[in-house]
Write an enzyme that holds these catalytic residues in place. Structure first.
Site, PDB file in Angstrom:
ATOM      1  N   GLU A  24     -36.380  18.561  41.300  1.00  0.00           N
ATOM      2  CA  GLU A  24     -35.081  18.204  41.919  1.00  0.00           C
ATOM      3  C   GLU A  24     -35.412  17.189  42.996  1.00  0.00           C
ATOM      4  OE1 GLU A  24     -32.274  19.855  41.155  1.00  0.00           O
ATOM      5  OE2 GLU A  24     -33.011  21.712  40.257  1.00  0.00           O
ATOM      6  N   GLU A  44     -32.970   5.898  49.472  1.00  0.00           N
ATOM      7  CA  GLU A  44     -32.441   7.075  50.144  1.00  0.00           C
ATOM      8  C   GLU A  44     -32.926   7.093  51.599  1.00  0.00           C
ATOM      9  OE1 GLU A  44     -34.192  10.860  49.100  1.00  0.00           O
ATOM     10  OE2 GLU A  44     -32.206  11.760  49.124  1.00  0.00           O
ATOM     11  N   CYS A  52     -29.495  16.452  50.179  1.00  0.00           N
ATOM     12  CA  CYS A  52     -29.855  15.676  48.978  1.00  0.00           C
ATOM     13  C   CYS A  52     -28.621  15.095  48.302  1.00  0.00           C
ATOM     14  CB  CYS A  52     -30.642  16.540  48.008  1.00  0.00           C
ATOM     15  SG  CYS A  52     -29.779  18.039  47.549  1.00  0.00           S
TER      16      CYS A  52
HETATM   17  P1  NAD Z   1     -41.476  15.692  50.315  1.00  0.00           P
HETATM   18  O1  NAD Z   1     -41.575  15.390  48.865  1.00  0.00           O
HETATM   19  O2  NAD Z   1     -42.277  14.910  51.263  1.00  0.00           O
HETATM   20  O3  NAD Z   1     -41.903  17.212  50.563  1.00  0.00           O
HETATM   21  C1  NAD Z   1     -41.331  18.266  49.824  1.00  0.00           C
HETATM   22  C2  NAD Z   1     -42.348  19.382  49.734  1.00  0.00           C
HETATM   23  O4  NAD Z   1     -43.449  18.902  48.973  1.00  0.00           O
HETATM   24  C3  NAD Z   1     -42.911  19.838  51.076  1.00  0.00           C
HETATM   25  O5  NAD Z   1     -43.078  21.237  51.052  1.00  0.00           O
HETATM   26  C4  NAD Z   1     -44.258  19.143  51.130  1.00  0.00           C
HETATM   27  O6  NAD Z   1     -45.203  19.837  51.900  1.00  0.00           O
HETATM   28  C5  NAD Z   1     -44.654  19.149  49.662  1.00  0.00           C
HETATM   29  N1  NAD Z   1     -45.631  18.118  49.305  1.00  0.00           N
HETATM   30  C6  NAD Z   1     -45.820  16.908  49.879  1.00  0.00           C
HETATM   31  N2  NAD Z   1     -46.844  16.237  49.273  1.00  0.00           N
HETATM   32  C7  NAD Z   1     -47.285  17.054  48.275  1.00  0.00           C
HETATM   33  C8  NAD Z   1     -48.309  16.929  47.282  1.00  0.00           C
HETATM   34  N3  NAD Z   1     -49.088  15.859  47.203  1.00  0.00           N
HETATM   35  N4  NAD Z   1     -48.467  17.947  46.408  1.00  0.00           N
HETATM   36  C9  NAD Z   1     -47.688  19.042  46.465  1.00  0.00           C
HETATM   37  N5  NAD Z   1     -46.727  19.225  47.399  1.00  0.00           N
HETATM   38  C10 NAD Z   1     -46.519  18.249  48.296  1.00  0.00           C
HETATM   39  O7  NAD Z   1     -39.936  15.674  50.684  1.00  0.00           O
HETATM   40  P2  NAD Z   1     -39.266  16.018  52.101  1.00  0.00           P
HETATM   41  O8  NAD Z   1     -39.450  14.851  52.971  1.00  0.00           O
HETATM   42  O9  NAD Z   1     -39.711  17.348  52.585  1.00  0.00           O
HETATM   43  O10 NAD Z   1     -37.749  16.196  51.670  1.00  0.00           O
HETATM   44  C11 NAD Z   1     -36.890  15.124  51.522  1.00  0.00           C
HETATM   45  C12 NAD Z   1     -36.671  14.791  50.067  1.00  0.00           C
HETATM   46  O11 NAD Z   1     -36.246  15.926  49.328  1.00  0.00           O
HETATM   47  C13 NAD Z   1     -35.576  13.778  49.899  1.00  0.00           C
HETATM   48  O12 NAD Z   1     -35.933  12.812  48.953  1.00  0.00           O
HETATM   49  C14 NAD Z   1     -34.409  14.602  49.383  1.00  0.00           C
HETATM   50  O13 NAD Z   1     -33.442  13.933  48.672  1.00  0.00           O
HETATM   51  C15 NAD Z   1     -35.106  15.594  48.546  1.00  0.00           C
HETATM   52  N6  NAD Z   1     -34.230  16.755  48.336  1.00  0.00           N
HETATM   53  C16 NAD Z   1     -33.696  16.960  47.084  1.00  0.00           C
HETATM   54  C17 NAD Z   1     -32.837  18.030  46.851  1.00  0.00           C
HETATM   55  C18 NAD Z   1     -32.256  18.298  45.472  1.00  0.00           C
HETATM   56  O14 NAD Z   1     -31.729  19.374  45.243  1.00  0.00           O
HETATM   57  N7  NAD Z   1     -32.332  17.394  44.543  1.00  0.00           N
HETATM   58  C19 NAD Z   1     -32.545  18.898  47.907  1.00  0.00           C
HETATM   59  C20 NAD Z   1     -33.086  18.654  49.163  1.00  0.00           C
HETATM   60  C21 NAD Z   1     -33.944  17.578  49.365  1.00  0.00           C
END
Ligand code: NAD
Length: 494
Positions: free
Chosen positions: A264, A398, A299
Site C-alpha cells: 500500500e 507526493e 495517504c
Molecule cells: P517509508 O517507506 O519511509 O517507511 C515505511 C516503513 O518502512 C517504516 O516502518 C520504515 O521503517 C520501513 N522501512 C524503511 N526502509 C525500509 C527498508 N529498506 N526495508 C524495510 N522496511 C523499511 O514511508 P514513511 O515515510 O514512513 O510513510 C510515508 C509514506 O507512506 C507515504 O508515501 C504515504 O503515502 C505512504 N502511506 C500509504 C498509505 C496507504 O494506505 N496506501 C497509508 C499511509 C501512508
C-alpha cells in the site's frame, strides 16, 4: 473533562521501550537504542530498542514455533474469536491512553487520533474476530465419483511494516486479518512512532494471545525492516509506506524466498469539483479537511484540487475562508484542527516543496511557512498553491504534508485527463449533482476509491488500496482476510 484526562496522560513519563518477543519485553541483542523526540515540542520523549537482524531472527523463530505449535492456528475458530474480541475490548478500554501516547509520538490532532487510531483498531479487531467462524470453505462442482474440497489455511509468519502517520490503525488493518486467519505476526513499527504498537502487543498478551503469535521488533527500516523482508522464514510481507521502500521489499522478496508482498503506497489524489456541486461551501470545507487533517500526512489526502472554471472564484473564496479558520497547534488540545508535522525531517521536506512550487511558477494563496517555532515543535501553516499545471512537481510528487495544489479545468474530458495524469491511483473525489457525471467519473478515474460529494471517510466493510504505483495490496473488508490464507484442494476419489 476529557482535556483534564489528556493533560494527565501527557504528563506521564514514558520509560525506555524494549522489543516484544515471545510474550516478553526484551532488549535488542546489540543493546543499541534510538532516541525518540516529540514533534509537539521537540523534547526527548523516550528511547526504543534498535532491533537488527539478530532480533528479527529471534522474533521470526518465536513466531514460527508458535505457529507450528498449533496453539493459535489450529484451535477452534470460536476460541480465536474469543481472544480477539477480548483484545478489541481492551483496546477500547485503553483508547485515550493509546491515543495520547500516539499523539506524543507523531503529533496527530487528538480528536482525529482518538477516532482513527484506537477507535478503528478496536473496530478492526472486532470485525475480523466476528468473521472467523462465518467464512466457509468450498465444495467444488465435480462429477459423481469425486469430491473436491477447497480449504483455506493460514500462511504462517506474516511480517508487518507500517508508516508513522497512523501506525495503530494501519497496523491493525494487517495484524487483525492475519491473526484471525490463524497466522503469527512480526511487526516492525515506524522508528519515529513505535509506542502504540508496542502497547498493542502487551494488550494482546493480556487478552490471552499465546506467546510468540504477536511480536514487535522496533528499529530502523534499513536494519530491522530489511532483515524482516529478507528473512527466509517469513511467508508474506504486509506493507504500507513509500514507493521507494515498496520497491525494496519486492527486491528482498526476489533475493530471498519469493515471499508474497502486499504493498500500500503513496498517492497524489485528485479532488474534482464540477460547477454543479450540490453545495459549494460544504464542498470547500470538506475539501479543506480532505487535505489538511493530520497536517496532510494522510495517504488518501486530496492533494490535487481540480475546480471547474465557471465556479472557480466562488469555490476558492470559500476554500481560503475555511483554510483560514483552521486552528493549527498543540495536538493534545481538543480544540486544535491541525496538529504537528510528525518530524523535523518531514517539515523540511514540506518546506522544500513550497520552495520548488514557487520556483516553478505556482501562485501561493495561503501559508507556506513554519509556525509556532517558540514551542520547539514542528508546525506548518496549511498551504494553498493555485495555477498548478499537471507538469509541475507539486502535481506529480507526493508531499505528505499540508500543501494543496489547485488546477482549473473547463470540460469533463479535461478533468479526467488531469485526474489520471499521475503514476499514483489511491483515492479521488468528484463533486456534482448529476448522477450521470458521477457514475462516468467513477468509471473514468483510475484509483482505488472514488468519493462522490464527500472527501475521505469509509469504514472497515470496504477495501482500501491502490491502482498503478499506489500499490496492489488491499486492506480492510473480507477481501483482506483472504489475503492471509492459502487455498488448499483435497481431491477425493469416492
Ligand atoms: P517509508 O517507506 O519511509 O517507511 C515505511 C516503513 O518502512 C517504516 O516502518 C520504515 O521503517 C520501513 N522501512 C524503511 N526502509 C525500509 C527498508 N529498506 N526495508 C524495510 N522496511 C523499511 O514511508 P514513511 O515515510 O514512513 O510513510 C510515508 C509514506 O507512506 C507515504 O508515501 C504515504 O503515502 C505512504 N502511506 C500509504 C498509505 C496507504 O494506505 N496506501 C497509508 C499511509 C501512508
Amino acid at each position: 473533562m476529557i482535556q483534564t484526562q489528556i493533560d494527565d496522560l501527557r504528563a506521564r513519563p514514558v520509560p525506555g521501550q524494549q522489543l516484544f518477543i515471545n510474550g516478553r519485553r526484551e532488549e535488542a541483542q546489540s543493546g543499541q537504542t534510538i532516541e525518540v523526540f516529540s514533534p509537539i515540542d521537540g523534547a526527548r520523549l523516550t528511547s526504543i530498542s534498535a532491533g537488527d537482524e539478530a532480533d528479527v531472527d529471534r522474533a521470526v523463530t518465536a513466531a514460527r514455533a508458535a505457529f507450528e505449535g498449533n496453539s493459535w492456528s489450529r484451535i477452534a475458530p470460536a476460541a480465536r474469536k474469543r481472544v480477539l474480541l477480548r483484545f478489541a475490548e481492551l483496546i477500547e478500554q485503553h483508547a485515550l491512553e493509546l491515543a495520547v501516547l500516539g499523539v506524543r509520538d507523531n503529533g496527530t490532532e487528538i480528536g482525529m487520533a482518538l477516532k482513527a487510531e484506537p477507535g478503528s483498531a478496536a473496530n478492526t479487531f472486532r470485525y475480523y474476530a466476528e468473521a472467523i467462524d462465518k467464512v466457509y470453505g468450498e465444495i467444488a462442482p465435480t462429477g459423481e465419483n469425486v469430491l473436491g474440497l477447497v480449504h483455506r489455511e493460514p500462511l504462517g509468519v506474516v511480517g508487518v511494516i507500517v508508516p508513522w502517520n497512523f501506525p495503530l490503525m494501519i497496523g491493525s488493518w494487517k495484524i487483525a486479518p492475519a491473526l484471525a486467519a490463524g497466522n503469527a505476526v512480526v511487526v516492525k513499527p515506524p522508528e519515529i512512532a513505535s509506542l502504540t504498537l508496542l502497547r498493542l502487543a502487551e494488550l494482546a498478551a493480556e487478552a490471552g494471545m499465546p506467546d510468540g503469535i504477536f511480536n514487535v521488533v522496533t528499529g530502523r527500516g534499513s536494519e530491522a525492516g530489511q532483515a524482516l523482508a529478507l528473512h527466509m522464514d517469513v511467508d508474506v510481507m504486509a506493507f504500507t509506506g513509500s514507493g521507494v521502500t515498496g520497491r525494496r521489499l519486492l527486491e528482498c522478496s526476489a533475493r530471498s524466498n519469493m515471499k508474497r508482498c502486499y504493498l500500500e503506497l503513496g498517492g497524489k489524489s485528485p479532488n474534482v469539483v464540477f460547477a454543479d456541486a450540490p453545495d459549494i461551501a460544504t464542498a470547500a470545507k470538506v475539501s479543506v479537511n480532505g487535505i489538511f487533517r493530520n497536517a496532510g500526512q494522510v495517504c488518501v489526502a486530496g492533494s490535487r484540487l481540480l475546480v471547474q472554471s465557471s465556479v472557480y472564484d466562488r469555490f476558492m473564496d470559500e476554500l481560503l475562508k475555511a483554510t483560514d479558520m483552521l486552528k493549527v497547534g498543540d495536538p493534545l488540545n481538543v480544540e486544535t484542527n491541525v496538529g504537528a508535522v510528525a518530524s523535523f525531517a518531514q517539515l523540511e521536506k514540506d518546506l522544500e516543496f513550497v520552495a520548488i512550487a514557487e520556483r516553478e511558477g505556482a501562485k501561493r494563496l495561503a501559508g507556506g511557512n513554519r509556525i509556532l517555532e517558540e514551542t520547539g515543535g514542528s508546525y506548518m501553516e496549511p498551504t494553498v498553491f493555485a495555477d498548478v499545471t499537471p507538469e509541475m512537481t507539486l502535481s506529480r510528487e507526493e508531499v505528505f504534508g499540508p500543501v494543496l495544489a489547485v488546477t482549473r479545468f473547463d470540460t469533463e474530458e479535461e478533468a479526467i485527463a488531469i485526474a489520471n495524469s499521475t503514476v499514483y491511483g489511491l483515492a479521488s473525489a468528484v463533486w456534482t449533482s448529476s448522477l450521470s457525471t458521477a457514475h462516468r467519473m467513477v468509471r473514468a478515474i483510475r484509483a482505488g476509491v472514488v468519493h462522490v460529494n464527500t472527501y475521505g471517510g469509509s469504514d472497515i466493510t470496504v477495501p482500501l488500496g491502490g491502482f498503478k504505483q499506489s500499490g496492489f495490496g488491499r486492506d480492510k473488508s473480507l477481501h483482506a482476510l483472504h489475503e492471509y490464507s492459502d487455498l488448499k484442494t483435497a481431491w477425493i476419489a469416492l
